[in-house]
Scaffold this active site. Structure first.
Site, PDB file in Angstrom:
ATOM      1  CB  CYS A 102      -0.931  -0.004   1.212  1.00 59.02           C
ATOM      2  SG  CYS A 102      -1.973   1.459   1.344  1.00 59.02           S
ATOM      3  CB  CYS A 198      -3.995  -0.282   5.501  1.00 56.17           C
ATOM      4  SG  CYS A 198      -3.614  -1.302   4.060  1.00 56.17           S
TER       5      CYS A 198
END
Length: 392
Positions: A102, A198
Site C-alpha cells: 500500500c 490498513c
C-alpha cells in the site's frame, strides 16, 4: 527542518500523527494542503470500516489548523494494485504484507502523483521514519522512537519518492506527539491508534478472508504424521499461529521437541500441494526456527543492492534487529544467514535489511531454511550461500 517555504500536500488519515505533521509544517511557514485518501469501500457501512468517521476527524483537524482538505478516492487503484496481489498471495499459501505494498503503490505513488498535479513540491505523512540527503542521494532512516519506527513498512520507497517526501514526526517520540496535539487543541489528540491491516481494520480476519477465498479443508498433522484435526483451508493460517487451530486438547507423548506434553500447538508448515497443515508443540520447536532465508522481488532504497556483508534484518515488524549476513542474488533477490535462529520466518512477509539506523531495502521472503541451529560461540554460517559478488 531547514526548508524554504514550499507547497506541501499532507496525507491526513484522521489520526493524531498526520494531524501533528500538518500542524508542524504549517508552523514552519509552508503552504499546506490536506488530502484524505479513501482506499476501501466494499463494506463502507460496516462496523469495521471507519473511513467516514476518519474523514470527519481529518476535516476537523484541517479546520483547526486552518488548511484546505480534499477527499480523494483511490479505492479502484487499491483493489487493482494491492488487494488483488493480497488475494493471490493468500491463495498460494503465503502470508503477504499489504501495508508494505500500500505504501509503495498508493501512498507514495497514486497519492504522490495526485499531489504533484496539485502543484506540490513535497508530500508528507505521519509515518515514524526520517529522510536524510547525502551527496545527492536520499537515505531512509528509522524513526527516533524505537517503539514506533515504521521504516519496515516503507522499505520499498525509491530515490524519486524519498526526494519528495517529508516525515515531520519521525524526529519525535509518540508521547511528544500526543502532548503537542493536546497543547495545540487538536480534536483527535486522544484518538486511539489504528491497528490491523490498513483496509481490514479490527475485524475477524478469517471471516473477512472467507468472503473472497473459497475454503478447501484438509488434515492437520503433527511431526509424526498423526492427523489431529481438520483445517478450513491453508489460506486462513499463518506460520507461528497459535489460536484458532481447534486442537487444544491433543497431547504429545512425553516431552515433545520444544515443549512438554501440555505445550501449545503452533502452525509450522503449509504443504500446498498435499493441502496439509503441519503443526508442532512448543514455541521453540526446531520446525519454527530458521537459520537462513531466501528473499525475492528485492527493492533497494539506493537503487542498487548493498555489498555482501554483515548487516541486521527484520523478518517481521515487531522484532528486534537480528544480526545477519546478506548476499544479493543476480536474479533480483538475496539470501540472509542469521547469527541466531529466527522464529516463524513466514513466506510472503518482508525481510528488511538495515545498516545501523539506515533502512537499505528488502524483499519478499520466498523460503526459510527450517530446523537449523548454530552451536553457541560460532560465527554466522553462510553454508550453502555463495559469497560471490552479485552479477548485473
Amino acid at each position: 527542518m531547514a526548508l524554504s517555504r514550499q507547497r506541501v500536500v499532507v496525507g491526513l488519515s484522521g489520526g493524531v500523527d498526520s494531524a501533528v505533521s500538518a500542524w508542524l509544517l504549517k508552523a514552519q511557514g509552508h503552504e499546506v494542503v490536506g488530502i484524505f485518501m479513501k482506499n476501501w469501500e466494499d463494506d463502507d457501512d460496516s462496523e469495521y470500516c471507519s473511513s467516514n468517521a476518519d474523514f470527519v476527524d481529518a476535516a476537523s483537524v484541517a479546520d483547526v489548523i486552518g488548511i484546505e482538505i480534499e477527499h480523494v478516492n483511490f479505492a479502484a487503484d487499491y483493489k487493482d494494485r494491492v488487494f488483488a496481489e493480497f488475494l493471490r498471495e493468500y491463495q498460494a499459501g503465503r502470508t503477504p504484507n499489504p501495508d508494505v505494498l500500500c505504501n509503495a503503490e498508493i501512498k507514495f505513488k497514486a497519492f504522490l502523483d495526485h499531489a504533484m498535479r496539485l502543484g506540490a513540491e513535497k508530500i508528507a505523512t505521519g509515518h515514524y521514519a526520517r529522510v536524510r540527503e547525502r551527496g545527492g542521494a536520499f537515505e531512509l532512516l528509522k524513526g527516533l522512537d524505537p517503539s514506533k519506527d515504521q521504516s519496515y513498512f516503507l522499505h520499498r520507497l525509491n530515490q524519486a519518492q524519498l526526494s519528495r517526501t517529508l516525515f515531520p514526526v519521525g524526529e519525535m517520540h509518540k508521547s511528544e506527539v500526543r502532548r503537542l496535539a493536546a497543547e495545540i487543541g487538536l480534536p483527535n489528540a486522544r484518538k486511539k491508534d489504528s491497528t490491523g491491516i490498513c483496509f481490514i481494520g479490527e475485524r475477524p480476519f478469517r471471516e473477512f478472508l472467507g468472503k473472497y477465498l473459497s475454503k478447501a479443508p484438509g488434515p492437520i498433522k503433527d511431526e509424526r504424521g498423526r492427523t489431529l484435526g481438520e483445517h478450513q483451508g491453508l489460506s486462513f493460517y499463518t506460520l507461528g499461529q497459535r489460536q484458532g487451530l481447534g486442537i487444544g486438547g491433543v497431547k504429545a507423548r512425553g516431552a515433545a521437541r520444544g515443549g512438554g506434553e501440555h505445550a501449545p500447538w503452533f502452525v509450522a508448515r503449509k504443504d500446498v500441494e498435499r493441502n496439509v497443515l503441519w503443526v508442532v508443540q512448543g514455541h521453540d520447536h526446531p520446525w519454527l526456527l530458521s537459520q537462513r532465508l531466501d528473499a525475492a522481488d528485492a527493492s533497494w532504497v539506493a537503487g542498487q543492492p548493498p555489498a555482501p556483508g554483515p548487516y541486521a534484518a527484520k523478518t517481521r515488524y515487531r522484532q528486534q534487529d537480528a544480526p545477519c549476513r546478506c548476499v544479493p542474488r543476480a536474479e533480483g533477490g538475496f539470501a540472509l544467514a542469521f547469527a541466531e535462529p529466527q522464529w516463524a520466518v513466514t513466506p510472503g512477509q518482508s525481510a528488511v535489511l538495515y545498516d545501523g539506523e539506515v533502512c537499505l531495502g528488502g524483499g519478499v521472503i520466498a523460503a526459510p531454511a527450517q530446523g537449523e541451529t548454530v552451536p553457541a560461540g560460532r560465527d554466522t554460517s553462510m553454508r550453502g550461500i555463495s559469497t560471490a559478488a552479485p552479477q548485473g
